[in-house]
Scaffold this motif. Structure first.
Motif, PDB file in Angstrom:
ATOM      1  N   SER A  75      32.337  -6.160  70.297  1.00  0.00           N
ATOM      2  CA  SER A  75      32.269  -6.885  71.558  1.00  0.00           C
ATOM      3  C   SER A  75      33.071  -8.141  71.830  1.00  0.00           C
ATOM      4  O   SER A  75      33.620  -8.389  72.657  1.00  0.00           O
ATOM      5  CB  SER A  75      30.845  -7.273  72.053  1.00  0.00           C
ATOM      6  OG  SER A  75      30.122  -7.574  70.947  1.00  0.00           O
ATOM      7  N   ALA A  76      33.247  -8.791  70.600  1.00  0.00           N
ATOM      8  CA  ALA A  76      34.260  -9.789  70.397  1.00  0.00           C
ATOM      9  C   ALA A  76      35.515  -9.572  70.861  1.00  0.00           C
ATOM     10  O   ALA A  76      36.597 -10.217  71.704  1.00  0.00           O
ATOM     11  CB  ALA A  76      34.041 -10.790  69.198  1.00  0.00           C
ATOM     12  N   LYS A 134      31.930  -8.802  82.034  1.00  0.00           N
ATOM     13  CA  LYS A 134      31.841  -9.804  81.166  1.00  0.00           C
ATOM     14  C   LYS A 134      30.131 -10.100  80.763  1.00  0.00           C
ATOM     15  O   LYS A 134      29.887 -10.053  79.405  1.00  0.00           O
ATOM     16  CB  LYS A 134      32.102 -11.165  81.560  1.00  0.00           C
ATOM     17  CG  LYS A 134      33.829 -11.397  81.626  1.00  0.00           C
ATOM     18  CD  LYS A 134      33.884 -12.961  81.995  1.00  0.00           C
ATOM     19  CE  LYS A 134      35.327 -13.133  82.280  1.00  0.00           C
ATOM     20  NZ  LYS A 134      35.740 -14.193  83.096  1.00  0.00           N
ATOM     21  N   ILE A 153      29.338  -6.998  78.436  1.00  0.00           N
ATOM     22  CA  ILE A 153      29.978  -7.015  76.866  1.00  0.00           C
ATOM     23  C   ILE A 153      29.022  -8.232  76.347  1.00  0.00           C
ATOM     24  O   ILE A 153      28.813  -7.995  75.005  1.00  0.00           O
ATOM     25  CB  ILE A 153      31.623  -7.412  77.131  1.00  0.00           C
ATOM     26  CG1 ILE A 153      32.233  -6.480  77.789  1.00  0.00           C
ATOM     27  CG2 ILE A 153      32.075  -7.649  75.633  1.00  0.00           C
ATOM     28  CD1 ILE A 153      33.517  -6.493  78.034  1.00  0.00           C
ATOM     29  N   MET A 154      28.927  -9.332  76.980  1.00  0.00           N
ATOM     30  CA  MET A 154      28.278 -10.523  76.091  1.00  0.00           C
ATOM     31  C   MET A 154      26.620 -10.031  75.931  1.00  0.00           C
ATOM     32  O   MET A 154      26.254 -10.212  74.708  1.00  0.00           O
ATOM     33  CB  MET A 154      28.051 -11.553  77.241  1.00  0.00           C
ATOM     34  CG  MET A 154      29.315 -12.448  77.412  1.00  0.00           C
ATOM     35  SD  MET A 154      29.912 -12.986  75.862  1.00  0.00           S
ATOM     36  CE  MET A 154      28.610 -14.225  75.315  1.00  0.00           C
ATOM     37  N   PHE A 196      38.582  -9.202  85.533  1.00  0.00           N
ATOM     38  CA  PHE A 196      37.719  -9.055  84.619  1.00  0.00           C
ATOM     39  C   PHE A 196      36.265  -9.675  85.295  1.00  0.00           C
ATOM     40  O   PHE A 196      36.182 -10.942  85.204  1.00  0.00           O
ATOM     41  CB  PHE A 196      38.318  -9.929  83.539  1.00  0.00           C
ATOM     42  CG  PHE A 196      37.359  -9.868  82.023  1.00  0.00           C
ATOM     43  CD1 PHE A 196      36.365  -8.680  81.919  1.00  0.00           C
ATOM     44  CD2 PHE A 196      37.565 -10.507  80.924  1.00  0.00           C
ATOM     45  CE1 PHE A 196      35.624  -8.482  80.788  1.00  0.00           C
ATOM     46  CE2 PHE A 196      36.783 -10.285  79.991  1.00  0.00           C
ATOM     47  CZ  PHE A 196      35.884  -9.367  79.939  1.00  0.00           C
ATOM     48  N   THR A 248      36.507  -6.802  72.212  1.00  0.00           N
ATOM     49  CA  THR A 248      36.710  -6.297  73.720  1.00  0.00           C
ATOM     50  C   THR A 248      36.791  -7.606  74.400  1.00  0.00           C
ATOM     51  O   THR A 248      37.518  -7.327  75.561  1.00  0.00           O
ATOM     52  CB  THR A 248      35.587  -5.235  73.993  1.00  0.00           C
ATOM     53  OG1 THR A 248      35.001  -4.363  73.013  1.00  0.00           O
ATOM     54  CG2 THR A 248      35.538  -4.715  75.327  1.00  0.00           C
ATOM     55  N   LEU A 249      35.888  -8.358  74.345  1.00  0.00           N
ATOM     56  CA  LEU A 249      36.100  -9.701  75.266  1.00  0.00           C
ATOM     57  C   LEU A 249      37.647 -10.214  75.420  1.00  0.00           C
ATOM     58  O   LEU A 249      38.056 -10.614  76.441  1.00  0.00           O
ATOM     59  CB  LEU A 249      35.233 -10.516  74.820  1.00  0.00           C
ATOM     60  CG  LEU A 249      33.675 -10.687  75.275  1.00  0.00           C
ATOM     61  CD1 LEU A 249      32.928 -11.826  74.715  1.00  0.00           C
ATOM     62  CD2 LEU A 249      33.458 -10.852  76.847  1.00  0.00           C
ATOM     63  N   GLY A 301      40.124  -9.917  78.589  1.00  0.00           N
ATOM     64  CA  GLY A 301      40.370 -11.270  78.984  1.00  0.00           C
ATOM     65  C   GLY A 301      41.957 -11.416  78.859  1.00  0.00           C
ATOM     66  O   GLY A 301      42.722 -11.676  79.955  1.00  0.00           O
TER      67      GLY A 301
END
Length: 428
Positions: A397-398, A21, A24-25, A16, A400-401, A405
């Motif tokens: 997005s949350a 990251k 996505i953030m 990842f 997806t993270l 992860g």
């Protein structure tokens, strides 16, 4: 000479990367900014007037409706990951052995979903669920509602109707509790199989999968009645549990397919070939039609019978300037598009087609839940604007993270799965 799975790096882990990251953030931050602008605009709009009802409309009701739509929708995508994983074991499927970890990774959102759902229920209940108002259950009150009073036991038993909806809350907690429990059980057994091998773990996972599927069959329907159908308290549909499940399932399958295609593009999952991708495409294609069948069956029966307490649901949506366009958006994105684009064999094997179709289906089924929740909570004050876009981006997005992860934590392939060889030779 036939290839063996030993030719592959079965210990390969997903990296990842900081760049991914960051991307996505960035989407999450953009979503949060758009959401904030949407909230400020709604507050400035000063919509505090009553529209055909006793209660005034406030900006935060729209925010609450959005929280609820996304809670229910992304909970569904997470639980479908676990459900599809369990189906593979219950059906003794071999083709999918190489992509089991992708399905499982979606379950990591469940604990977050549980927290969000349980906490937000206590914040949003009066604004989302009409039946939480105690005056509806008092025969001496001007707001007394005989129909809702008749259904009160379903929410409040064994306490007094209109007090604390203990029965409803117990179901909410129990469903999430068991879903998280089953997910953890399946996940731990799957990872232990990596270490010890043999067929014992496969058999254990199969048993636990069967138990989970039985529980899921009941809980997915009841949760649909509780979390979505009870918003329109007067209305009911005997097909609603199936309908919500179908919507969740197509969205979940599309999300799993997107992640598999993404990993393939990045050079992971060497064992997964175009035949596996084709199978995922077939699932998305088939269950889009299944969803449409359920949608149409529910609509046709209600339309044909024309009983006021049933037809009000569709009248509210079809005759509304706010919602009627979205019914067509819903049908185009969730049926016509996947049906026409994924009809050919080639389209199901090409990553580009699947990326476009699956992304649009995920958006399409979000609109499906938008149509289930907003009309009953906001009436004509709803709509699709900055608040909706922002909240969707934040949640997506949350999730997806969390999923990415989870994929990075353990090897991508269940290396001691007894059917790995069969999965490698999978050809259709």
């Amino acid at each position: 000479m036939a290839h063996s799975t030993t030719n592959y790096n079965l210990d390969q882990k997903f990296e990842f990367t900081a760049a991914l990251k960051k991307s996505i953030m960035t989407v999450l931050v953009i979503g949060a900014v758009v959401l904030a602008i949407g909230i400020i605009t709604a507050m400035m709009g000063g919509h505090d007037h009553a529209e055909g009802g006793d209660h005034a409309y406030h900006w935060y009701q729209r925010l609450f409706a959005n929280i609820w739509i996304n809670n229910v929708y992304f909970t569904g995508i997470a639980i479908i990951g676990v459900f599809f994983f369990a189906i593979q074991y219950a059906a003794q499927a071999g083709w999918s052995a190489g992509i089991l970890r992708v399905m499982l990774s979606f379950g990591y959102w469940l604990p977050f979903a549980a927290g969000l759902m349980i906490v937000s229920f206590f914040v949003v209940n009066h604004d989302i669920f009409h039946w939480t108002h105690s005056d509806l259950f008092d025969p001496n009150d001007s707001h007394y509602d005989k129909i809702i009073d008749g259904k009160g036991g379903y929410f409040y038993w064994p306490m007094e109707k209109g007090s604390f909806p203990i029965f409803f809350v117990i179901r909410l907690v129990v469903f999430f509790g068991f879903w998280v429990f089953f997910f953890n059980k399946l996940k731990n057994l799957s990872y232990e199989e990596d270490i010890h091998g043999g067929t014992d773990y496969w058999k254990k996972i199969r048993t636990w999968s069967a138990l989970f599927l039985i529980f899921f069959a009941v809980s997915s329907s009841i949760s649909a009645w509780d979390w979505v159908m009870s918003i329109d308290t007067h209305w009911f549909s005997t097909m609603f549990g199936w309908y919500v499940f179908a919507s969740w399932f197509v969205a979940g399958l599309s999300a799993i397919t997107l992640v598999v295609v993404f990993l393939k593009d990045k050079g992971y999952l060497e064992m997964v070939n175009e035949n596996h991708i084709h199978d995922m495409g077939k699932f998305v294609f088939a269950f889009s039609i299944f969803w449409t069948y359920i949608w149409f069956s529910q609509f046709l029966l209600i339309y044909y019978a024309n009983i006021p307490e049933e037809s009000v649901y569709f009248v509210e949506r079809l005759e509304s300037d706010v919602y009627s366009p979205f019914i067509f958006v819903n049908l185009v994105l969730n049926f016509f598009l996947p049906f026409l684009v994924l009809m050919t064999r080639d389209a199901k094997r090409h990553a580009i087609f699947l990326k476009v179709v699956c992304s649009l289906i995920i958006l399409g089924h979000w609109f499906d839940f938008f149509l289930m929740v907003q009309p009953g909570t906001l009436g004509q004050n709803g709509g699709f604007g900055l608040m909706e876009i922002g909240m969707l981006l934040v949640y997506a997005s949350a999730v997806t993270l969390v999923v990415m992860g989870a994929l990075a934590k353990k090897p991508l392939v269940a290396k001691n799965h007894p059917m790995l060889e069969e999965s490698y030779h999978h050809h259709i």
